[in-house]
Write an enzyme that holds these catalytic residues in place. Structure first.
Site, PDB file in Angstrom:
ATOM      1  N   LYS A  37       0.925  -1.227   0.097  1.00  0.00           N
ATOM      2  CA  LYS A  37      -0.181   0.129  -0.185  1.00  0.00           C
ATOM      3  C   LYS A  37       0.757   1.372   0.054  1.00  0.00           C
ATOM      4  O   LYS A  37       0.361   2.354   0.090  1.00  0.00           O
ATOM      5  CB  LYS A  37      -0.727   0.108   1.463  1.00  0.00           C
ATOM      6  CG  LYS A  37      -1.740  -1.075   1.630  1.00  0.00           C
ATOM      7  CD  LYS A  37      -2.418  -0.579   2.913  1.00  0.00           C
ATOM      8  CE  LYS A  37      -3.461  -1.576   3.346  1.00  0.00           C
ATOM      9  NZ  LYS A  37      -3.964  -1.318   4.633  1.00  0.00           N
ATOM     10  N   GLN A 288      -3.242 -10.156   5.226  1.00  0.00           N
ATOM     11  CA  GLN A 288      -4.246 -10.176   4.295  1.00  0.00           C
ATOM     12  C   GLN A 288      -5.350  -9.057   4.215  1.00  0.00           C
ATOM     13  O   GLN A 288      -5.934  -8.817   5.277  1.00  0.00           O
ATOM     14  CB  GLN A 288      -5.106 -11.504   4.418  1.00  0.00           C
ATOM     15  CG  GLN A 288      -6.344 -11.821   3.571  1.00  0.00           C
ATOM     16  CD  GLN A 288      -5.885 -11.867   2.170  1.00  0.00           C
ATOM     17  OE1 GLN A 288      -6.576 -11.160   1.438  1.00  0.00           O
ATOM     18  NE2 GLN A 288      -5.392 -12.851   1.817  1.00  0.00           N
ATOM     19  N   TYR A 289      -5.336  -8.369   3.095  1.00  0.00           N
ATOM     20  CA  TYR A 289      -6.066  -7.291   3.111  1.00  0.00           C
ATOM     21  C   TYR A 289      -7.545  -7.504   3.438  1.00  0.00           C
ATOM     22  O   TYR A 289      -8.390  -6.935   4.075  1.00  0.00           O
ATOM     23  CB  TYR A 289      -5.902  -6.337   1.967  1.00  0.00           C
ATOM     24  CG  TYR A 289      -4.704  -5.787   1.937  1.00  0.00           C
ATOM     25  CD1 TYR A 289      -3.810  -5.390   2.639  1.00  0.00           C
ATOM     26  CD2 TYR A 289      -4.126  -5.139   0.556  1.00  0.00           C
ATOM     27  CE1 TYR A 289      -2.622  -4.884   2.788  1.00  0.00           C
ATOM     28  CE2 TYR A 289      -3.003  -4.318   0.373  1.00  0.00           C
ATOM     29  CZ  TYR A 289      -2.245  -4.366   1.561  1.00  0.00           C
ATOM     30  OH  TYR A 289      -1.013  -3.567   1.454  1.00  0.00           O
ATOM     31  N   ASP A 290      -8.087  -8.563   2.456  1.00  0.00           N
ATOM     32  CA  ASP A 290      -9.718  -8.683   2.778  1.00  0.00           C
ATOM     33  C   ASP A 290      -9.941 -10.312   1.920  1.00  0.00           C
ATOM     34  O   ASP A 290      -9.568 -10.351   0.609  1.00  0.00           O
ATOM     35  CB  ASP A 290     -10.352  -7.751   2.235  1.00  0.00           C
ATOM     36  CG  ASP A 290     -11.914  -8.062   2.322  1.00  0.00           C
ATOM     37  OD1 ASP A 290     -12.296  -8.882   2.513  1.00  0.00           O
ATOM     38  OD2 ASP A 290     -12.451  -6.997   2.799  1.00  0.00           O
TER      39      ASP A 290
END
Length: 491
Positions: A37, A288-290
């Site tokens: 990010k 883990q973002y999503d």
């Protein structure tokens, strides 16, 4: 027959929720696996290496001056293949706390409300107010108390909202293209409103040029960096924790971050980040973002995709047309079963059709000799009937309409599945082109899967048991195979 449904963009996010893109798309945020990010770190007080960029060194000093980092630091900011990342300074065990950020260093709507521009942000959407705050802090330069953080933020990410027209053309025919254009239109409209209602009337607070590009930058930072699914916080930037990059290999359903009390007798909150997997010293701390996002959503929010099949999805929008003679009855039945005149179904590669999709399709297609099922006497039982084939005509119609829609959608892409697979196999592709190919390939595979499933249904129409046969069996007027019993005479 009127069109039964349309096909619309596929993407889903967690905050903002300003418009419908795919599944019920919402807005979220951050780039390819392990992904980055372009974020930060925390509690580690150790001078960065001599080859560390000056912006990172200043940020490190800021963390130290604010008392956010301590000498006992398990992680540090580091240059990694994705850009910036969290690097372990020692071996870390699973679930070990690697950083804690006090609430006073978060950026959220409360931060904006307490700032110099808080009074002019009343009534703004939360994400708009935070984006405005970020823009202003960036424009303030040396006068901003957040400058060390602002200076390490990237100019853009690989999110599709930053793509050029030429790059977007690689998404021709995809739902993600429509979603991206919808998001960009939304952001442009919000900026025009912001300019008219806040920026121009309050020039004393914004004594500099603020452009739509500035607003897009801030919006992209929110999408890619904000943490969601936090108790009591729907939108928050954690300028330290947002250094943690994404890994597709982390599949634990539990999130690695939480908000908790700072101590037994403290009323202050802290953002706590744990390491979800064991990490060796010198390696990145990844999260883990999503797990629930599709590749389209990951590309829109973070500028990344994954190779796992379950990340590929396509959203079917089914609709009861107002021109339908039984519109009112059908809408009433849909609403009685937790749905409405429109329904959205996310079809995932290599997974079964979503629950209620076939019943809803059969309801939309219901008519002719089957229309008696819409009468009030069947109102409490009709959904159970719709769960199974109603009649050959009804089942054939939904197969034809679905297959025609898939054929139409597939014709909108500029490449075939085989051509896209060949391009990906070549390797060494521009990151944004790789994202585009992955997205359109995944969508086409899902469409092909839907078409094949309904083709099989179409071929098996003669083998299904329909409503009339089931009804005769229930009344004891037909045998197990649907044949009339011998003692029933011909009328």
């Amino acid at each position: 027959m009127a069109t039964l449904f349309t096909l619309i963009p596929s993407s889903n996010s967690t905050f903002l929720n300003p418009f419908k893109t795919t599944q019920h798309s919402k807005l979220h945020f951050a780039t390819p696996s392990p992904t980055f990010k372009n974020p930060l770190s925390i509690r580690c007080f150790r001078p960065p290496e001599t080859d560390t960029p000056p912006e990172i060194q200043k940020f490190w000093g800021w963390l130290s001056d604010k008392g956010i980092i301590s000498p006992k630091c398990p992680v540090k900011p580091g240059i990694v293949p994705e850009g910036l990342g969290l690097v372990a300074q020692k071996d870390l065990s699973r679930n070990e706390v690697v950083l804690e950020v006090p609430q006073k260093f978060w950026i959220n709507p409360d931060t904006v409300a307490a700032s110099e521009i808080g009074s002019v942000c009343n009534g703004l959407k939360p994400w708009v107010s935070v984006a405005l705050f970020l823009m202003r802090e960036k424009k303030l330069g040396n006068s901003s108390s957040w400058k060390p953080y602002i200076d390490i933020l990237p100019d853009s990410t690989n999110s599709t909202i930053y793509w050029s027209e030429e790059e977007l053309s690689e998404l021709q025919g995809s739902q993600l293209l429509n979603t991206t254009l919808g998001v960009k239109e939304l952001v442009a409209n919000e900026f025009a409103k912001l300019e008219e209602e806040v920026l121009v009337p309050h020039k004393q607070l914004f004594p500099f040029d603020v452009t739509q590009d500035d607003f897009f930058w801030a919006f992209g930072m929110l999408r890619s960096r904000a943490f969601t699914r936090l108790e009591g916080q729907s939108l928050v930037l954690i300028p330290l924790a947002d250094l943690a990059n994404h890994s597709p290999d982390i599949t634990a359903p539990k999130y690695a971050w939480e908000i908790r009390g700072a101590g037994l007798f403290s009323r202050e909150l802290v953002f706590s980040l744990r390491n979800p997997t064991p990490v060796k010293a010198g390696d990145q701390v990844l999260i883990q973002y999503d797990l629930n996002k599709s590749n389209a959503e990951l590309a829109l929010d973070y500028g990344l995709t994954e190779s796992r099949s379950e990340r590929n999805a396509y959203t079917l929008t089914l609709e009861i047309p107002e021109s339908d003679s039984f519109y009112g009855d059908k809408v009433d039945i849909a609403e009685s079963n937790g749905m409405g005149e429109s329904a959205y179904f996310d079809i995932v590669l290599e997974q079964p059709l979503p629950a209620n999709m076939l019943p809803y399709l059969r309801l939309v297609a219901l008519g002719g000799e089957d229309a008696f099922l819409l009468e009030s006497i069947f109102r409490n039982s009709i959904w159970g009937h719709l769960d199974l084939p109603i009649s050959p005509a009804n089942e054939e119609l939904i197969c034809q309409v679905i297959r025609d829609a898939c054929t139409s959608a597939l014709s909108g892409y500029s490449s075939t599945i085989a051509e896209d697979e060949k391009l990906l196999a070549q390797g060494d592709i521009d990151p944004r082109l790789e994202i585009a190919i992955t997205i359109r390939l995944g969508e086409k595979k899902v469409l092909q899967q839907i078409d094949e499933e309904f083709k099989e249904r179409e071929m098996e129409l003669g083998g299904y048991e329909y409503y009339q046969e089931r009804r005769l069996k229930d009344l004891g007027l037909a045998g197990a195979q649907g044949e009339k019993l011998p003692w029933i005479g011909e009328v």
